[in-house]
Design an enzyme around this catalytic site. Structure first.
Site: not given
Length: 427
Positions: A144, A349, A402
């Site tokens: 993951s 940023d 998953h």
């Protein structure tokens, strides 16, 4: 530094702790501890074996605490020393929790949390590889979010890697939190539909439960109110096996007459408190910050476009791996993180996490399991990334959810893919 050596059946264990800079761009400043657990087959302890670094899912995930040599771990121990890293801020690696965050101002807290993303984790791993594990290239297995770290590793320090395995975790190379959640909500809705098809009687039961919670006087054992929207977050388990069954048995004892049971409340607290992994919630959207642009509570912004997920909708739909602003008000363990997380959501940023040009020319063998129906990491985005990374192979399957890494066959298949092209280690 080795702090302990001991044996778990089938595994010789060494615990390592190293001091590293909090900010790798300022190596002379504040330091934190990073913990890693080294495992080896006791019979092969004195052999010069290659290392495999396991990169845990998350964000904010500590390494596994093994109790036996089953699954991928048992397979890896046949050929490797296995290194289980507690990612910085988790487990025994200078844990970041509410007590620490409560002592910081908003800006101070945001600056701290910004140092706990994939780029810093890669720098920690490289330090361990060079100073503790002899400097030889090592393999990685990224589950993951561990796959996100893998792509950052290949972007920043591929010279440290021999081969990479990824399960359910190839990130988009131009991360966009808004796009992630645009794709996520329809998949979560489909998982809800599958759950109610399997257990149709829960549709009415969940509606009664939600109506009871909406009255506003149901408290969890820690004193937090159990709201309908907190109930909905239990759907995060729908992307795992056997998540539907765990939800079924949880709901089976949710109410006694018209009252919510103590059994249910204790289980919900355990599943939704984030007491063991607060960074999972605090950094969930920040892992998509890369270059200019704010993540801006992307899951919340997308939520308003899906009225089927509102608290008054029936059938009530459960949400998935989404973190919302209200969670940092209603959930005790997350409240101290709220000021810092608000600033992280506004940050524009972020340093880039991936280098598409370098990845295109990648020579390190990479084999990735892409789960076609993955609720958390979109398979389409994963396949796009696989096509853009050199020396990468993708195995697409709908046999697993998953958490497929827990099945013996997944790691076996990935190692076979690498070996077929001449890489990896043979028994």
């Amino acid at each position: 530094m080795i702090t302990a050596t001991y044996t778990i059946p089938g595994m010789r264990v060494r615990d390592h702790v190293e001091e590293v800079p909090l900010d790798w761009s300022r190596p002379g400043g504040e330091t934190i501890s990073v913990f890693a657990r080294e495992l080896v087959d006791p019979v092969r302890d004195r052999e010069d074996l290659p290392c495999l670094l396991y990169l845990q899912g998350g964000p904010g995930g500590k390494g596994p605490r093994p109790v036996g040599t089953t699954g991928w771990l048992g397979q890896a121990l046949r050929t490797h020393r296995v290194v289980l890293l507690d990612q910085r801020g988790t487990g025994r690696s200078s844990r970041v929790d509410g007590r620490r965050m409560a002592a910081l101002g908003a800006r101070e807290g945001a600056e701290l949390l910004a140092h706990f993303r994939a780029d810093s984790i890669v720098a920690d791993a490289e330090h361990l590889r060079r100073t503790v594990f002899g400097g030889r290239r090592w393999a990685t297995l990224g589950q993951s979010f561990g796959g996100f770290i893998t792509l950052t590793y290949l972007s920043r320090a591929p010279e440290g890697l021999s081969e990479c395995y990824v399960t359910g975790g190839l990130p988009a190379l131009e991360p966009d939190a808004a796009e992630v959640y645009r794709r996520t909500y329809p998949r979560v809705a489909a998982k809800n539909a599958a759950f109610y098809r399997r257990y149709p009687h829960h549709e009415e039961g969940v509606a009664r439960l939600a109506d009871r919670l909406a009255a506003g006087d149901v408290l969890l054992p820690d004193g937090d109110p159990l709201t309908v929207r907190r109930l909905q977050t239990l759907g995060i388990d729908f992307g795992m096996k056997p998540g539907y069954e765990r939800m079924h048995w949880l709901l089976d004892e949710a109410m006694d007459g018209g009252q919510v049971t103590e059994t249910f409340l204790h289980q919900v607290l355990a599943r939704t408190s984030f007491a063991d992994n607060p960074l999972f919630a605090a950094l969930q959207e920040s892992i998509y910050g890369s270059g200019p642009g704010a993540t801006g509570w992307a899951a919340q912004r997308e939520h308003v476009r899906h009225p089927r997920f509102v608290e008054t909708a029936r059938p009530l739909l459960f949400t998935g791996e989404m973190m919302y602003p209200w969670m940092f008000e209603e959930i005790r363990a997350l409240r101290p993180f709220r000021p810092a997380v608000e600033l992280l959501a506004e940050r524009v940023d972020w340093p880039p996490l991936y280098d598409p040009e370098r990845l295109a020319g990648n020579e390190v063998p990479l084999a990735a399991a892409v789960y076609f129906d993955d609720m958390y990491v979109d398979s389409g985005l994963q396949l796009d990334t696989a096509a853009r990374v050199g020396n990468a192979q993708a195995w697409v399957t709908n046999e697993y959810e998953h958490d497929g890494v827990g099945d013996d066959r997944v790691f076996t298949r990935l190692t076979e893919m690498v070996r077929e092209l001449g890489g990896g280690v043979r028994d």
